[in-house]
Scaffold this motif. Structure first.
Motif, PDB file in Angstrom:
ATOM      1  N   ALA B  33       0.841  -1.198   0.000  1.00 39.97           N
ATOM      2  CA  ALA B  33       0.000   0.000   0.000  1.00 39.97           C
ATOM      3  C   ALA B  33       0.878   1.251   0.000  1.00 39.97           C
ATOM      4  O   ALA B  33       2.030   1.220   0.433  1.00 39.97           O
ATOM      5  N   SER B  34       0.302   2.355  -0.476  1.00 41.34           N
ATOM      6  CA  SER B  34       1.059   3.600  -0.612  1.00 41.34           C
ATOM      7  C   SER B  34       1.449   4.186   0.738  1.00 41.34           C
ATOM      8  O   SER B  34       0.671   4.183   1.692  1.00 41.34           O
ATOM      9  N   PRO B  41      -9.440   8.856   3.457  1.00 40.99           N
ATOM     10  CA  PRO B  41      -9.369   7.981   4.632  1.00 40.99           C
ATOM     11  C   PRO B  41      -9.331   6.495   4.252  1.00 40.99           C
ATOM     12  O   PRO B  41     -10.124   6.047   3.421  1.00 40.99           O
ATOM     13  N   ASN B  42      -8.396   5.795   4.824  1.00 39.91           N
ATOM     14  CA  ASN B  42      -8.249   4.344   4.648  1.00 39.91           C
ATOM     15  C   ASN B  42      -8.062   3.897   3.192  1.00 39.91           C
ATOM     16  O   ASN B  42      -8.357   2.752   2.856  1.00 39.91           O
ATOM     17  N   ALA B  43      -7.589   4.817   2.334  1.00 45.34           N
ATOM     18  CA  ALA B  43      -7.333   4.463   0.934  1.00 45.34           C
ATOM     19  C   ALA B  43      -5.937   3.860   0.766  1.00 45.34           C
ATOM     20  O   ALA B  43      -5.705   3.082  -0.147  1.00 45.34           O
ATOM     21  N   HIS B  44      -4.987   4.248   1.632  1.00 46.82           N
ATOM     22  CA  HIS B  44      -3.627   3.711   1.531  1.00 46.82           C
ATOM     23  C   HIS B  44      -3.467   2.547   2.507  1.00 46.82           C
ATOM     24  O   HIS B  44      -2.543   2.531   3.325  1.00 46.82           O
ATOM     25  N   VAL B  45      -4.358   1.595   2.405  1.00 45.23           N
ATOM     26  CA  VAL B  45      -4.371   0.502   3.385  1.00 45.23           C
ATOM     27  C   VAL B  45      -4.560  -0.831   2.676  1.00 45.23           C
ATOM     28  O   VAL B  45      -5.447  -0.964   1.823  1.00 45.23           O
ATOM     29  N   SER B  46      -3.714  -1.794   3.006  1.00 44.60           N
ATOM     30  CA  SER B  46      -3.907  -3.148   2.508  1.00 44.60           C
ATOM     31  C   SER B  46      -4.444  -3.998   3.654  1.00 44.60           C
ATOM     32  O   SER B  46      -4.489  -3.545   4.802  1.00 44.60           O
ATOM     33  N   LEU B  47      -4.832  -5.217   3.345  1.00 42.66           N
ATOM     34  CA  LEU B  47      -5.346  -6.091   4.406  1.00 42.66           C
ATOM     35  C   LEU B  47      -4.263  -6.399   5.436  1.00 42.66           C
ATOM     36  O   LEU B  47      -4.554  -6.657   6.598  1.00 42.66           O
ATOM     37  N   ALA B  50      -4.229  -3.498   7.892  1.00 41.15           N
ATOM     38  CA  ALA B  50      -5.430  -3.455   8.727  1.00 41.15           C
ATOM     39  C   ALA B  50      -5.493  -4.645   9.685  1.00 41.15           C
ATOM     40  O   ALA B  50      -6.454  -4.786  10.434  1.00 41.15           O
ATOM     41  N   LEU B 152      -6.224   4.516   8.897  1.00 40.24           N
ATOM     42  CA  LEU B 152      -5.039   3.646   8.942  1.00 40.24           C
ATOM     43  C   LEU B 152      -4.039   3.935   7.822  1.00 40.24           C
ATOM     44  O   LEU B 152      -3.138   3.132   7.577  1.00 40.24           O
TER      45      LEU B 152
END
Lengths: 96, 484
Positions: B33-34, B41-47, B50, B152
Motif C-alpha cells: 500500500a502507498s 481515509p483508509n485508501a492507503h491501506v492493505s489487508l 489493517a 489507517l
C-alpha cells in the motif's frame, strides 16, 4: 515459573481481557499447565547453541520493487468494522 | 556549556533524543500500500496493514536499503543479522495490537554525529542504534463528541528510529543534533526531514544533575515535540521544572510527558496511558533479516558526499570560513547552488553574496533557494563582473537588485545602464580635479591637517560619477592629488 492470581490479573489487564474473580484461579491453573508443557523444552541440552529468533532455517525474503501494488479499497478494509463513519473506523472516544 | 542556575547552585542537563524518521519509500514497510502523506481515509491501506487474519508481512527491500544507507551516513555499525520483534500494546489505531519493531537486534548499531555549534565549535554525539519499525494509524479526537475516528493510512509506513546517547547538554545542542541529522537524511534521500508533516518526529529524554556529578538523575521523556524550536522550548521548560522539584527536596518521577504547544509547558500523561509493558518477542511471521556484506559495501560506495565532508571541502577548496561553510552545507540545495556560483570563480566572494545578499532577499520574498529568481549561473555572472573589475561592489548591489526584479543577466544590465566601472586613470584624474577645484576651501582644510575630509572627497567624486569609479584607483589617485 508459576503463574499466580496477581499475574493473571496483570496480563489480563494488558490483554484487555475481563476475567471475573471466580475464574482467575482456574485460568492460572490452565496457564501453568501450558507453561509446564512448553517447559519440557528445558530438558533439551542447548549448551553452546546461539539463541534463535526463529526455528525455521533461512532468512527473510523481501519485496524487490518499491512500488504501490495495493490499497484504494476502503470498503474492503471497513467491511467488518463494527462502527464507521464515512470511510473512518470509529471507536468510543479515546480521551488523550 | 550552558548550566541551569538554581537557587542552590548550578545544574547540568543530560539530554538524549529519539527521532522517528519516515523512510522515503513509495510503499509501506511490510505491504504494497502507498506510504504517501495524506490520501482519502483508509485508501492507503492493505489487508496486511489493517491486521486481517492470515495476512503475512513481506519486507520492502528499499526500506532496508535506506536504513543501511542512513546507518552508514551516521558512521555506524551495520548488523548483518537483525530481528523483528512484536511490541505489544492496545490502541485503536494499532490494528494488530502490536507494532513490528526491532528490539534486541536492530539493523544498525553504534555510530556518531558531529554537531556544529556557535563560534565554529563542534561536538560529537553518540548514536546508540537505528532500527526499522512500523508507524501506527491516526486517531482523530475532534470529529465527534463521543467517538474517535481512525484512519489507517499511516499504519505500516516505514520508520527509522534513531536513538542517541545521553550526550547533549543544552537545548542548543539538541537543536544542532536535529539539524545535522535532518541534513544527513536529506543528503542521503532516505527521509525528507519534514517535521511539519510529521515525517521527522522527536521524543526528548532529559534529566538534571548538579554540575560535577557523574551519575545520571532520573529522566522524563517528552513526547509530541514537532519542531526544532519546540524541542528547545520543551527542554528549557522541563529543565526548570526538574530543578525546582529537586531543589525543593522532591524526587523526579520517571514518566512520559507531553509537550503542550499552546501553553508552552510539559505535562504528565495520564498514568494509565503509560502503563506499558510491551512484552517484546520475535515476530514469528518474520525470519531474521540477513544482509550480504557485499551488498552493504556496494551501498557504501554509492553514498553521496555528506554535510561534514562537504563542509571540509568547501573550507579547503574555496577558502571559506567554518561558519560560512556550515551555513552553506546545512541544506543540500544551498550547497549545490553555491558550487554553481563558485566554480572557477572567487569562492569567498561567492559565499558572501550568497549568505548575505541572496539568502536575505529570498527570506524577504519567502522563497526557498530552489525558487530563487536568480540562478546560480546568473549570480556567478555577477561575481565575475566584480572579480574582473568591470563593476565595483557597490554598483554590484544595484545590479543585484535589478537582477532580482527583471531576471536579466548581470552583464546585460551593466551594459544597458552604462554601469561599467571607470578604470581609466586619465578619466578618474579629471573627475577628481573637478571636485577639488569646486571645493578649494575644503582642500585647504585637508592640507592643514583635517584628514577626516578624505571621505568627503571620495563621496563627492562617487556622487558625481554615479559610483562608477574603481574605488581602489580613486583612493590612490585622490591621495596623490590632495598632497598637492
Amino acid at each position: 515459573m508459576t503463574i499466580d492470581i496477581n499475574t493473571v490479573v496483570k496480563i489480563a489487564h494488558l490483554a484487555h481481557l475481563k476475567i471475573p474473580p471466580q475464574q482467575q484461579q482456574s485460568v492460572a491453573g490452565d496457564l501453568n499447565k501450558i507453561l509446564a508443557w512448553v517447559g519440557q523444552l528445558d530438558e533439551v541440552n542447548v549448551e553452546g547453541v546461539e539463541p534463535l529468533a526463529n526455528v525455521n532455517d533461512g532468512s527473510l525474503g523481501w519485496r524487490e520493487q518499491d512500488v504501490v501494488t495495493d490499497g484504494d479499497k476502503p470498503q474492503d478494509i471497513l467491511a467488518n468494522a463494527p462502527s464507521k463513519t464515512a470511510d473512518f473506523f470509529t471507536v468510543p472516544k479515546v480521551v488523550e | 556549556m550552558a548550566y541551569v542556575q538554581g537557587q542552590t547552585g548550578e545544574w547540568e542537563m543530560v539530554i538524549g533524543l529519539e527521532v522517528h524518521a519516515q523512510v522515503t519509500s513509495q510503499a509501506k514497510l511490510f505491504s504494497g500500500a502507498s506510504a504517501a502523506f495524506g490520501g482519502a481515509p483508509n485508501a492507503h491501506v492493505s489487508l496486511v496493514d489493517a491486521g486481517f487474519p492470515g495476512m503475512l508481512p513481506v519486507i520492502n527491500k528499499y526500506c532496508v536499503e535506506q536504513a543501511v544507507r542512513t546507518g552508514l551516513g551516521l558512521k555506524a555499525q551495520i548488523n548483518l543479522t537483525s530481528v523483528f520483534d512484536r511490541k505489544n500494546y492496545f490502541y485503536a489505531d494499532l490494528p494488530n495490537g502490536y507494532q513490528i519493531s526491532q528490539f534486541t537486534q536492530p539493523i544498525v548499531g553504534k555510530g556518531e554525529i558531529i554537531l556544529d555549534l556557535e563560534g565554529g565549535k563542534s561536538r560529537t554525539v553518540g548514536i546508540t542504534r537505528l532500527h526499522l519499525e512500523q508507524d501506527a494509524g491516526k486517531s482523530m479526537h475532534d470529529q465527534s463528541p463521543t467517538e474517535t475516528f481512525v484512519d489507517l493510512n499511516r499504519a505500516g509506513v516505514a520508520l527509522m528510529e534513531v536513538v542517541s546517547e545521553p550526550d547533549m547538554r543544552s537545548g542548543e545542542e539538541a537543536a544542532a543534533y536535529l539539524k545535522k541529522l535532518r541534513a544527513i537524511v536529506r543528503y542521503l534521500g532516505s527521509c525528507d526531514g519534514n517535521m511539519e508533516e510529521g515525517s521527522m518526529r522527536c521524543d526528548v529524554n532529559i534529566s538534571m544533575r548538579r554540575v560535577g556529578v557523574e551519575t545520571l538523575g532520573t529522566r522524563c521523556e517528552i513526547k509530541n515535540v514537532n519542531s526544532i524550536r519546540f524541542v528547545m522550548q520543551a527542554i528549557d521548560y522541563e529543565a526548570q521544572r526538574q530543578v525546582e522539584i529537586l531543589e525543593g527536596g522532591g524526587e523526579i518521577k520517571q514518566e512520559t510527558r507531553l509537550w503542550d504547544t499552546g501553553k508552552g509547558i510539559t505535562r504528565a500523561m495520564r498514568s494509565k496511558e503509560e502503563a506499558h509493558d510491551y512484552r517484546y518477542f520475535p515476530d514469528p511471521d518474520l525470519l531474521p533479516l540477513v544482509l550480504d556484506a557485499a551488498w552493504v559495501e556496494d551501498i557504501k560506495k554509492t553514498l553521496p558526499e555528506l554535510p561534514d565532508e562537504k563542509k571540509q571541502r568547501f573550507i579547503s577548496q574555496y577558502g571559506l570560513t567554518d561558519y560560512d561553510a556550515s551555513v552553506l552545507v546545512a541544506e543540500k540545495a544551498s550547497a549545490d547552488f553555491f558550487e554553481t556560483v563558485a566554480k572557477g570563480r572567487d569562492g569567498k566572494l561567492a559565499a558572501n553574496w550568497l549568505t548575505s545578499e541572496l539568502f536575505g532577499a529570498l527570506n524577504k520574498m519567502g522563497k526557498s533557494i530552489e525558487e530563487s529568481p536568480i540562478s546560480g549561473a546568473a549570480l556567478g555572472g555577477l561575481i565575475e563582473l566584480i572579480s574582473n573589475d568591470t563593476i565595483s561592489g557597490r554598483i554590484a548591489k544595484d545590479v543585484f537588485a535589478e537582477m532580482l526584479a527583471s531576471g536579466k543577466p548581470a552583464a546585460q544590465i551593466v551594459e544597458e545602464k552604462g554601469l561599467r566601472q571607470v578604470t581609466d586613470m586619465g578619466a578618474i584624474g579629471a573627475e577628481i580635479d573637478k571636485i577639488l577645484a569646486a571645493n578649494a576651501d575644503k582642500v585647504a582644510e585637508y592640507r592643514a591637517g583635517k584628514d577626516k575630509l578624505f571621505g568627503f572627497f571620495v563621496g563627492q567624486v562617487m556622487k558625481a560619477t554615479g559610483g562608477k569609479l574603481n574605488p581602489a584607483m580613486l583612493n590612490d589617485t585622490l591621495k596623490e592629488k590632495l598632497k598637492g
